[in-house]
Design a protein around this motif. Structure first.
Motif, PDB file in Angstrom:
ATOM      1  N   THR A   1       4.084  -0.994   7.047  1.00  0.00           N
ATOM      2  CA  THR A   1       3.558  -1.842   5.979  1.00  0.00           C
ATOM      3  C   THR A   1       4.507  -2.968   5.594  1.00  0.00           C
TER       4      THR A   1
ATOM      5  N   ALA B   1      -1.072  -7.448   3.401  1.00  0.00           N
ATOM      6  CA  ALA B   1      -1.578  -7.062   2.083  1.00  0.00           C
ATOM      7  C   ALA B   1      -1.495  -8.182   1.058  1.00  0.00           C
TER       8      ALA B   1
ATOM      9  N   SER C   1      -1.202 -10.334  -2.178  1.00  0.00           N
ATOM     10  CA  SER C   1      -0.214 -10.134  -3.232  1.00  0.00           C
ATOM     11  C   SER C   1      -0.589 -10.866  -4.510  1.00  0.00           C
TER      12      SER C   1
ATOM     13  N   ASN D   1       2.981 -12.900  -0.141  1.00  0.00           N
ATOM     14  CA  ASN D   1       2.095 -13.045   1.015  1.00  0.00           C
ATOM     15  C   ASN D   1       1.670 -14.503   1.129  1.00  0.00           C
TER      16      ASN D   1
ATOM     17  N   TYR E   1       0.373  -5.685  -5.030  1.00  0.00           N
ATOM     18  CA  TYR E   1      -0.847  -5.720  -4.241  1.00  0.00           C
ATOM     19  C   TYR E   1      -2.056  -6.039  -5.122  1.00  0.00           C
TER      20      TYR E   1
ATOM     21  N   TRP F   1      -5.995   0.447   0.596  1.00  0.00           N
ATOM     22  CA  TRP F   1      -4.850   1.336   0.758  1.00  0.00           C
ATOM     23  C   TRP F   1      -5.193   2.797   0.434  1.00  0.00           C
TER      24      TRP F   1
ATOM     25  N   HIS G   1      -6.926 -10.064   3.878  1.00  0.00           N
ATOM     26  CA  HIS G   1      -6.219  -9.027   3.123  1.00  0.00           C
ATOM     27  C   HIS G   1      -5.193  -8.344   4.014  1.00  0.00           C
TER      28      HIS G   1
ATOM     29  N   ASN H   1      -4.658  -5.338   5.880  1.00  0.00           N
ATOM     30  CA  ASN H   1      -4.093  -4.004   5.711  1.00  0.00           C
ATOM     31  C   ASN H   1      -4.132  -3.272   7.041  1.00  0.00           C
TER      32      ASN H   1
END
Length: 560
Positions: free
Chosen positions: A246, A258, A260, A265, A363, A368, A451, A453
């Motif tokens: 991650t 991810a 932010s 990010n 986040y 998640w 996003h 993830n």
């Protein structure tokens, strides 16, 4: 002659009386069957309630919902099977896990023949209706009545799809107003004018709010305007949360993984939604093209902290204003039920379709397996069988909702449903000794959208959480045309992320700030969780037998 006539009169009277009594008994029996209203708000996370005691509870964001919850049973350990809209909703309607229902991602569809919950309710004599967000793509034809948003729908002046003369989805009606108000208007109209008052009803009332990007009704523009919203410590310091999967080696992936709150990010952060012109993504096509200067631009300075706080305050106020609109509209619904004498004989459920990150670990969004995303708010009121002010920490997940509601309606849990009924817990307040001790989670959409993830699965018990990230090998390079290589999964920034495990001791570390997977004191606990994980994946039909390239990764890294 007179005696004969009198005899027939008496016999006729008795027959009519018995028939009347029989009909009265039938009507009374039918009337005693509870109505059911299932209310769900999109992305309404447990942090944004008073009853769950989060940092936001002091703001009193949900007075109506808190009151409703305290009149019934509150669940502290309700979890989603996959923290994304479509798979969660499919699990609720089918009572099945993703690979069994066939809905593993946002592209998943649920045809009428698999719309099991309304089908089962109709078998039990219920009239069924759904209003608001549907998002399962095919027509909700198993319901007697529907008026649903197309896909995500709009916050203002939303269109709705209805049953009509044209094939689905061509029958559309336009409305005016904010979606939370309009959806409640439609539900109240159905309750007042369209349902059969002599038949029990099962109604799903689904708000669009507070789904990102948040747009509240104008009457809430001043709500919390001058209030400082409490901030999570992990917004600024993420400690030892996460792993190489991650964060990347030496935190090399933190600028692209991810969404932010802060500038962290550079692909997608909340500032881009609030302040135009800050979108780095539009300048570059791949992660490799983003220059070092972009990554180094936002250091951990006082100026950056001030900026992050400002964005967070805007973010939370927009979110909580949408929540306020939901809470007020639930009050409208409850007031109507009470005025019509329906409240006491109606089972009322409230939940979100998953959790949501409100700045924890810096986040936003969901996806998640971390607590704020994994946990669903869930409470249920029914004074006839659920004790007021009751609470449980029994583990349930969203595949358990359908079996429970079916049993509360007088039916039996269908064998094809994988979820379990927790009706006994509701009625006794006690968790049976043989009740499930863990829940399984799987997020499939590796690095999807902006996003970004990584894909992962894991197990969560009351004390521990174990997560496996397998993202590096998601794309099957040996079989590039395979159906699982979806273009909508994986963005241009990276399709490959490192493989890693994460383990959290939730009793010592409820905020998940310290990944202790490598700590030898937990070796036996982790080994046991891995054995449970293997069993659960088999029992739930959640193995990767249909995805051999993923299974290779699992086999290779299982004992890392």
């Amino acid at each position: 002659m007179q005696k004969t006539t009198y005899f027939y009169i008496v016999i006729s009277f008795l027959i009519i009386t018995l028939a009347s009594c029989k009909q009265e008994t039938k009507t009374t029996s039918k009337a005693k069957k509870p109505n059911i209203i299932y209310i769900m708000a999109d992305d309404h996370t447990s942090q944004a309630f008073g009853i769950y005691g989060s940092r936001l509870a002091s703001l009193n964001p949900t007075p109506t919902l808190d009151k409703l919850a305290n009149q019934g049973m509150i669940f502290d350990n309700c979890f989603v099977n996959n923290a994304i809209c479509v798979p969660s909703r499919a699990a609720i309607i089918t009572g099945q896990r993703a690979q069994t229902s066939g809905v593993i991602d946002l592209e998943g569809i649920l045809p009428p023949e698999k719309q099991y919950l309304p089908k089962e309710m109709k078998k039990l004599g219920y009239q069924t209706a759904i209003v608001g967000k549907w998002h399962l793509h095919e027509e909700p034809a198993a319901f007697d009545y529907y008026k649903v948003l197309p896909s995500q729908g709009k916050y203002f002046d939303p269109d709705f799809r209805i049953r009509g003369d044209q094939p689905w989805p061509q029958n559309v009606v336009k409305t005016n107003g904010h979606s939370s108000d309009v959806i409640t208007d439609i539900t109240l109209d159905w309750l007042k004018n369209k349902r059969d008052p002599n038949t029990p009803f099962f109604l799903m009332h689904h708000f669009k709010a507070p789904h990102d990007d948040f747009e509240n009704a104008p009457r809430y523009d001043e709500y919390l305007k001058d209030t400082f919203i409490p901030e999570p410590a992990s917004l600024y310091d993420n400690g030892n949360n996460g792993s190489i999967a991650t964060r990347g080696k030496n935190d090399s992936l933190t600028r692209i993984i991810a969404s932010s709150v802060s500038h962290r990010n550079v692909v997608r952060n909340q500032a881009m939604n609030i302040y135009p012109g800050t979108d780095v993504y539009k300048k570059y096509k791949t992660a490799q093209e983003i220059p070092v200067s972009e990554h180094q631009k936002f250091e951990n300075t006082a100026e950056e902290k001030e900026y992050t706080s400002s964005v967070y305050q805007d973010y939370l106020k927009k979110y909580l204003r949408c929540v306020k609109g939901v809470d007020d509209n639930v009050k409208r619904l409850l007031d109507y039920l009470e005025s019509e004498g329906l409240l006491e004989n109606t089972i009322i459920v409230y939940t979100g379709d998953q959790g949501f990150m409100l700045g924890e670990h810096d986040y936003i969004d969901k996806r998640w397996m971390y607590e704020e995303s994994l946990r669903m708010p869930f409470f249920i009121r029914y004074p006839k069988s659920i004790k007021e002010g009751s609470r449980t920490n029994a583990i349930i997940n969203n595949t358990d909702f359908a079996p429970t509601l079916i049993e509360m309606a007088g039916g039996d849990r269908p064998g094809y449903m994988q979820g379990k009924s927790f009706k006994t817990i509701l009625e006794t307040g006690k968790e049976p000794e043989d009740w499930q001790k863990a829940t399984y989670y799987r997020y499939w959409m590796h690095m999807a959208h902006r996003h970004a993830n990584p894909a992962h699965f894991g197990i969560r018990t009351k004390a521990y959480k174990l997560i496996f990230y397998y993202g590096k090998y998601w794309v099957d390079t040996d079989n590039p045309k395979a159906e699982w290589n979806k273009e909508s999964w994986g963005n241009d920034f990276t399709r490959h992320t490192p493989v890693a495990w994460e383990f959290y001791d939730l009793k010592k570390d409820p905020k998940e700030m310290n990944n202790v997977y490598k700590d030898p004191q937990y070796d036996s606990v982790i080994a046991d969780l891995k054995e449970q994980l293997i069993r659960m994946r088999k029992e739930l039909n959640e193995t990767d037998v249909n995805y051999p390239h993923i299974q290779k990764v699992i086999d290779k890294h299982w004992d890392d």
